[in-house]
Design a protein around this motif. Structure first.
Motif, PDB file in Angstrom:
ATOM      1  N   ASP A  11      16.112 -27.549 -22.797  1.00  0.00           N
ATOM      2  CA  ASP A  11      16.937 -28.523 -22.092  1.00  0.00           C
ATOM      3  C   ASP A  11      18.288 -27.947 -21.692  1.00  0.00           C
ATOM      4  OD1 ASP A  11      14.977 -30.418 -22.254  1.00  0.00           O
ATOM      5  OD2 ASP A  11      15.836 -31.445 -23.986  1.00  0.00           O
ATOM      6  N   LEU A  14      18.389 -26.353 -18.047  1.00  0.00           N
ATOM      7  CA  LEU A  14      18.045 -27.145 -16.881  1.00  0.00           C
ATOM      8  C   LEU A  14      19.292 -27.648 -16.155  1.00  0.00           C
ATOM      9  CD1 LEU A  14      15.132 -29.388 -18.196  1.00  0.00           C
ATOM     10  CD2 LEU A  14      14.969 -27.398 -16.736  1.00  0.00           C
ATOM     11  N   ARG A  19      16.878 -31.797 -15.432  1.00  0.00           N
ATOM     12  CA  ARG A  19      16.886 -32.517 -16.701  1.00  0.00           C
ATOM     13  C   ARG A  19      16.513 -33.998 -16.502  1.00  0.00           C
ATOM     14  NH1 ARG A  19      20.177 -31.622 -21.839  1.00  0.00           N
ATOM     15  NH2 ARG A  19      19.594 -33.471 -22.980  1.00  0.00           N
ATOM     16  N   SER A  22      12.838 -34.145 -16.095  1.00  0.00           N
ATOM     17  CA  SER A  22      12.217 -33.828 -17.380  1.00  0.00           C
ATOM     18  C   SER A  22      12.284 -35.028 -18.324  1.00  0.00           C
ATOM     19  CB  SER A  22      12.915 -32.626 -18.005  1.00  0.00           C
ATOM     20  OG  SER A  22      12.385 -32.341 -19.261  1.00  0.00           O
ATOM     21  N   GLU A  25       9.822 -37.666 -17.258  1.00  0.00           N
ATOM     22  CA  GLU A  25       8.458 -37.304 -17.644  1.00  0.00           C
ATOM     23  C   GLU A  25       8.209 -37.635 -19.101  1.00  0.00           C
ATOM     24  OE1 GLU A  25       5.744 -33.292 -18.052  1.00  0.00           O
ATOM     25  OE2 GLU A  25       7.453 -33.293 -16.699  1.00  0.00           O
ATOM     26  N   LYS A  26       9.182 -37.338 -19.974  1.00  0.00           N
ATOM     27  CA  LYS A  26       9.044 -37.631 -21.397  1.00  0.00           C
ATOM     28  C   LYS A  26       8.971 -39.133 -21.644  1.00  0.00           C
ATOM     29  CE  LYS A  26      11.547 -33.525 -22.890  1.00  0.00           C
ATOM     30  NZ  LYS A  26      12.817 -33.036 -23.455  1.00  0.00           N
TER      31      LYS A  26
END
Length: 78
Positions: A11, A14, A19, A22, A25-26
């Motif tokens: 992380d 990024l 970020r 990302s 997505e999480k």
């Protein structure tokens, strides 16, 4: 804890936009409709950046072909 360190290390490299995607997505998972829209917007964002880079490359190439090169001018300082 080793996995947590790897995730934090990943992380840290990024950019804010990367970020953001990302984290989405999480949170939402890759299978959600929301994430599919976000993935498409990421592609469009990158295409926009590419178009800016292409324009800049064309400007530089035109300048080089025309022979307009800025030269430094010597200035006498008192």
């Amino acid at each position: 804890m080793s996995r947590e360190k790897n995730e934090n290390k990943h992380d840290a490299v990024l950019c804010p936009v990367g970020r953001f995607f990302s984290d989405l997505e999480k949170t939402c998972g890759k299978e959600s409709t929301f994430f599919e829209h976000m993935k498409k917007s990421r592609i469009e964002f990158l295409k926009g950046i590419r178009s800016l880079v292409d324009v800049r490359i064309e400007e530089i190439e035109k300048r080089e072909k025309s022979g307009h090169h800025k030269k430094a001018t010597r200035v006498t300082v008192e």
